[in-house]
Design a protein around this motif. Structure first.
Motif, PDB file in Angstrom:
ATOM      1  N   ASP A 132     -23.674   0.620 -23.233  1.00 50.89           N
ATOM      2  CA  ASP A 132     -23.548  -0.554 -24.019  1.00 50.89           C
ATOM      3  C   ASP A 132     -24.784  -1.217 -24.344  1.00 50.89           C
ATOM      4  OD1 ASP A 132     -20.621  -0.617 -24.128  1.00 50.89           O
ATOM      5  OD2 ASP A 132     -20.523  -1.485 -22.117  1.00 50.89           O
ATOM      6  N   LEU A 133     -25.885  -0.535 -23.889  1.00 51.11           N
ATOM      7  CA  LEU A 133     -27.027  -1.056 -24.195  1.00 51.11           C
ATOM      8  C   LEU A 133     -27.696  -0.703 -25.747  1.00 51.11           C
ATOM      9  CD1 LEU A 133     -28.950  -0.529 -20.945  1.00 51.11           C
ATOM     10  CD2 LEU A 133     -28.358  -2.732 -21.851  1.00 51.11           C
ATOM     11  N   THR A 134     -27.015  -1.552 -26.541  1.00 53.34           N
ATOM     12  CA  THR A 134     -27.422  -1.159 -28.136  1.00 53.34           C
ATOM     13  C   THR A 134     -26.897  -2.273 -28.702  1.00 53.34           C
ATOM     14  OG1 THR A 134     -26.416   0.086 -29.895  1.00 53.34           O
ATOM     15  CG2 THR A 134     -24.983  -0.361 -28.290  1.00 53.34           C
ATOM     16  N   GLY A 135     -27.599  -2.409 -30.011  1.00 50.96           N
ATOM     17  CA  GLY A 135     -27.709  -3.369 -30.900  1.00 50.96           C
ATOM     18  C   GLY A 135     -26.178  -3.388 -31.746  1.00 50.96           C
ATOM     19  N   ASP A 136     -25.316  -2.145 -31.650  1.00 51.76           N
ATOM     20  CA  ASP A 136     -24.267  -1.919 -32.395  1.00 51.76           C
ATOM     21  C   ASP A 136     -23.120  -3.073 -31.774  1.00 51.76           C
ATOM     22  OD1 ASP A 136     -22.108  -1.115 -33.942  1.00 51.76           O
ATOM     23  OD2 ASP A 136     -21.664   0.668 -32.657  1.00 51.76           O
ATOM     24  N   ILE A 137     -22.625  -4.011 -32.558  1.00 51.47           N
ATOM     25  CA  ILE A 137     -21.553  -4.870 -32.357  1.00 51.47           C
ATOM     26  C   ILE A 137     -20.258  -4.579 -32.834  1.00 51.47           C
ATOM     27  CG2 ILE A 137     -23.159  -6.679 -31.553  1.00 51.47           C
ATOM     28  CD1 ILE A 137     -22.573  -8.188 -34.078  1.00 51.47           C
ATOM     29  N   SER A 138     -20.334  -3.462 -33.630  1.00 49.40           N
ATOM     30  CA  SER A 138     -18.826  -3.252 -34.344  1.00 49.40           C
ATOM     31  C   SER A 138     -17.818  -2.930 -33.466  1.00 49.40           C
ATOM     32  CB  SER A 138     -19.273  -1.922 -35.195  1.00 49.40           C
ATOM     33  OG  SER A 138     -19.423  -0.668 -34.422  1.00 49.40           O
ATOM     34  N   GLY A 139     -16.540  -3.365 -33.819  1.00 52.34           N
ATOM     35  CA  GLY A 139     -15.438  -3.361 -32.819  1.00 52.34           C
ATOM     36  C   GLY A 139     -15.405  -4.248 -31.726  1.00 52.34           C
ATOM     37  N   LEU A 140     -16.134  -5.260 -31.788  1.00 50.38           N
ATOM     38  CA  LEU A 140     -16.096  -6.404 -30.650  1.00 50.38           C
ATOM     39  C   LEU A 140     -14.988  -7.257 -31.057  1.00 50.38           C
ATOM     40  CD1 LEU A 140     -19.878  -7.131 -29.749  1.00 50.38           C
ATOM     41  CD2 LEU A 140     -18.234  -5.719 -28.660  1.00 50.38           C
ATOM     42  N   GLY A 141     -14.427  -7.810 -30.064  1.00 45.02           N
ATOM     43  CA  GLY A 141     -13.548  -8.801 -30.247  1.00 45.02           C
ATOM     44  C   GLY A 141     -13.906 -10.221 -30.284  1.00 45.02           C
ATOM     45  N   PRO A 142     -12.962 -11.291 -30.806  1.00 47.61           N
ATOM     46  CA  PRO A 142     -13.364 -12.553 -30.898  1.00 47.61           C
ATOM     47  C   PRO A 142     -13.889 -13.240 -29.953  1.00 47.61           C
ATOM     48  CG  PRO A 142     -11.144 -12.398 -31.098  1.00 47.61           C
ATOM     49  CD  PRO A 142     -11.357 -10.981 -30.960  1.00 47.61           C
ATOM     50  N   PHE A 143     -13.580 -12.788 -28.570  1.00 55.11           N
ATOM     51  CA  PHE A 143     -14.154 -13.493 -27.273  1.00 55.11           C
ATOM     52  C   PHE A 143     -15.569 -13.048 -27.054  1.00 55.11           C
ATOM     53  CE2 PHE A 143      -9.414 -14.166 -26.766  1.00 55.11           C
ATOM     54  CZ  PHE A 143      -9.337 -15.510 -26.851  1.00 55.11           C
ATOM     55  N   GLU A 144     -15.632 -11.515 -27.337  1.00 55.31           N
ATOM     56  CA  GLU A 144     -16.794 -11.047 -27.233  1.00 55.31           C
ATOM     57  C   GLU A 144     -18.020 -11.601 -28.112  1.00 55.31           C
ATOM     58  OE1 GLU A 144     -15.330  -6.647 -25.198  1.00 55.31           O
ATOM     59  OE2 GLU A 144     -15.536  -7.059 -27.430  1.00 55.31           O
ATOM     60  N   LEU A 145     -17.423 -11.846 -29.424  1.00 52.93           N
ATOM     61  CA  LEU A 145     -18.490 -12.159 -30.322  1.00 52.93           C
ATOM     62  C   LEU A 145     -18.841 -13.871 -30.159  1.00 52.93           C
ATOM     63  CD1 LEU A 145     -16.894 -10.793 -33.626  1.00 52.93           C
ATOM     64  CD2 LEU A 145     -18.975  -9.947 -32.419  1.00 52.93           C
ATOM     65  N   ASP A 146     -17.782 -14.544 -29.625  1.00 51.25           N
ATOM     66  CA  ASP A 146     -18.326 -15.649 -28.980  1.00 51.25           C
ATOM     67  C   ASP A 146     -19.267 -15.748 -27.842  1.00 51.25           C
ATOM     68  OD1 ASP A 146     -16.672 -17.014 -30.872  1.00 51.25           O
ATOM     69  OD2 ASP A 146     -14.955 -17.233 -29.456  1.00 51.25           O
ATOM     70  N   ALA A 147     -18.888 -14.797 -27.076  1.00 52.67           N
ATOM     71  CA  ALA A 147     -19.897 -14.767 -25.839  1.00 52.67           C
ATOM     72  C   ALA A 147     -21.360 -14.380 -26.242  1.00 52.67           C
ATOM     73  CB  ALA A 147     -19.396 -13.741 -24.900  1.00 52.67           C
ATOM     74  N   LEU A 148     -21.152 -13.350 -27.300  1.00 52.51           N
ATOM     75  CA  LEU A 148     -22.604 -13.210 -27.822  1.00 52.51           C
ATOM     76  C   LEU A 148     -23.316 -14.116 -28.554  1.00 52.51           C
ATOM     77  CD1 LEU A 148     -24.697 -11.154 -28.533  1.00 52.51           C
ATOM     78  CD2 LEU A 148     -23.301 -10.323 -30.360  1.00 52.51           C
ATOM     79  N   GLN A 149     -22.524 -15.086 -29.405  1.00 56.83           N
ATOM     80  CA  GLN A 149     -23.069 -16.261 -30.059  1.00 56.83           C
ATOM     81  C   GLN A 149     -23.626 -17.373 -28.943  1.00 56.83           C
ATOM     82  OE1 GLN A 149     -23.164 -16.344 -33.384  1.00 56.83           O
ATOM     83  NE2 GLN A 149     -24.546 -18.058 -33.012  1.00 56.83           N
ATOM     84  N   ASP A 150     -23.023 -17.242 -27.738  1.00 60.13           N
ATOM     85  CA  ASP A 150     -23.525 -18.186 -26.957  1.00 60.13           C
ATOM     86  C   ASP A 150     -24.780 -17.732 -26.194  1.00 60.13           C
ATOM     87  OD1 ASP A 150     -21.356 -19.848 -26.908  1.00 60.13           O
ATOM     88  OD2 ASP A 150     -20.494 -18.976 -25.291  1.00 60.13           O
ATOM     89  N   TRP A 151     -25.080 -16.336 -26.047  1.00 65.28           N
ATOM     90  CA  TRP A 151     -26.039 -15.997 -25.703  1.00 65.28           C
ATOM     91  C   TRP A 151     -27.338 -16.297 -26.680  1.00 65.28           C
ATOM     92  CZ3 TRP A 151     -27.792 -14.594 -20.873  1.00 65.28           C
ATOM     93  CH2 TRP A 151     -26.826 -14.134 -19.993  1.00 65.28           C
ATOM     94  N   GLU A 152     -26.969 -15.926 -27.893  1.00 58.03           N
ATOM     95  CA  GLU A 152     -27.940 -16.036 -28.843  1.00 58.03           C
ATOM     96  C   GLU A 152     -28.337 -17.718 -29.165  1.00 58.03           C
ATOM     97  OE1 GLU A 152     -28.656 -14.923 -33.583  1.00 58.03           O
ATOM     98  OE2 GLU A 152     -26.611 -15.206 -32.885  1.00 58.03           O
ATOM     99  N   TYR A 153     -27.612 -18.527 -28.760  1.00 60.66           N
ATOM    100  CA  TYR A 153     -28.132 -19.850 -28.700  1.00 60.66           C
ATOM    101  C   TYR A 153     -29.033 -20.235 -27.587  1.00 60.66           C
ATOM    102  CZ  TYR A 153     -24.263 -21.367 -32.277  1.00 60.66           C
ATOM    103  OH  TYR A 153     -23.546 -21.451 -33.372  1.00 60.66           O
ATOM    104  N   LYS A 154     -28.690 -19.374 -26.409  1.00 62.58           N
ATOM    105  CA  LYS A 154     -29.306 -19.747 -25.221  1.00 62.58           C
ATOM    106  C   LYS A 154     -30.811 -19.193 -25.443  1.00 62.58           C
ATOM    107  CE  LYS A 154     -25.679 -19.719 -21.880  1.00 62.58           C
ATOM    108  NZ  LYS A 154     -25.194 -18.754 -21.052  1.00 62.58           N
ATOM    109  N   PHE A 155     -30.895 -17.877 -26.132  1.00 58.48           N
ATOM    110  CA  PHE A 155     -32.173 -17.438 -26.348  1.00 58.48           C
ATOM    111  C   PHE A 155     -33.050 -18.020 -27.527  1.00 58.48           C
ATOM    112  CE2 PHE A 155     -30.970 -13.963 -23.701  1.00 58.48           C
ATOM    113  CZ  PHE A 155     -32.211 -13.337 -23.565  1.00 58.48           C
ATOM    114  N   THR A 156     -32.266 -18.713 -28.553  1.00 56.85           N
ATOM    115  CA  THR A 156     -32.986 -19.321 -29.434  1.00 56.85           C
ATOM    116  C   THR A 156     -33.609 -20.680 -28.979  1.00 56.85           C
ATOM    117  OG1 THR A 156     -31.134 -20.361 -30.352  1.00 56.85           O
ATOM    118  CG2 THR A 156     -32.101 -18.422 -31.397  1.00 56.85           C
ATOM    119  N   SER A 157     -32.860 -21.293 -27.962  1.00 56.11           N
ATOM    120  CA  SER A 157     -33.489 -22.517 -27.517  1.00 56.11           C
ATOM    121  C   SER A 157     -34.365 -22.434 -26.367  1.00 56.11           C
ATOM    122  CB  SER A 157     -32.378 -23.300 -26.802  1.00 56.11           C
ATOM    123  OG  SER A 157     -31.590 -22.652 -25.706  1.00 56.11           O
ATOM    124  N   LYS A 158     -34.587 -20.957 -25.742  1.00 51.39           N
ATOM    125  CA  LYS A 158     -35.448 -21.072 -24.533  1.00 51.39           C
ATOM    126  C   LYS A 158     -36.627 -20.192 -24.645  1.00 51.39           C
ATOM    127  CE  LYS A 158     -35.338 -19.654 -19.605  1.00 51.39           C
ATOM    128  NZ  LYS A 158     -34.455 -19.541 -18.593  1.00 51.39           N
TER     129      LYS A 158
END
Length: 196
Positions: A132-158
């Motif tokens: 799973d250590l890849t940038g490929d996000i194809s096939g992820l479900g909506p909950f997984e995409l939401d979790a990824l979006q949360d991580w992205e927000y954390k990284f952009t703010s920190k």
């Protein structure tokens, strides 16, 4: 009220300790003074040496270096194994300098396997598996995409964004577009004679 409380306290001190209130508070004050004197002799040098050791171990972080566009292979060089290089990690193709969190993302840290990689899929799936250590996000479900979006927000703010990952598909498109240009120029030359 306060006078009654004081009288009760004096009686309690005399009843429980057998000392007069003046003697009791004098002994208490001397005990505290002795405690601070002894702890100052033994404790302060230890605190100073620990602070000095910590200062020697941690050096100020260098300012983030803008990398621009790099390949995934080039990103692997910033996994924390070289202390002279910043510690980098990517989410959704965006590279962030996570050097300030070396205790988490550096060698030996709980998230060290994410360093030097685009860990989008692993973060979205909350996975520590190598596959799973890849940038490929194809096939992820909506909950997984939401979790990824949360991580992205954390990284952009920190953390500071220092670059992006070159996609191999972009290189293929460039090659196909250069192949399409001669076909267009051929079509243009054919159209010109027919229009004249």
């Amino acid at each position: 009220m306060a006078l009654q409380l004081w009288e009760t306290l004096k009686e309690a001190i005399t009843a429980y300790t057998g000392l007069s209130p003046t003697t009791f508070f004098t002994v208490l004050a001397l005990g505290l003074a002795l405690y601070y004197a002894v702890s100052g002799l033994f404790g302060s040098s230890d605190r100073h040496s620990r602070a000095r050791d910590y200062g020697e171990q941690t050096q100020p972080l260098p300012p983030p270096v803008q990398l621009g566009e790099v390949t995934e292979e080039e990103l692997k060089l910033y996994d924390g194994t070289d202390p002279g290089k910043p510690l980098l990690m990517a989410i959704k193709g965006q590279i962030y300098d996570v050097s300030q969190s070396r205790m988490f993302y550096g060698p030996g840290g709980p998230y060290a396997l994410f360093a030097g990689k685009d860990a989008s899929r692993a973060l979205a799936k909350m996975s520590f598996e190598e596959k799973d250590l890849t940038g490929d996000i194809s096939g992820l479900g909506p909950f997984e995409l939401d979790a990824l979006q949360d991580w992205e927000y954390k990284f952009t703010s920190k953390y500071i964004k220092v670059g992006t990952i070159k996609k191999s598909s972009v290189q293929v498109e460039e090659g196909s577009s250069s192949a399409a240009q001669p076909a267009l120029s051929t079509d243009n030359t054919q159209e010109k004679p027919s229009s004249e």
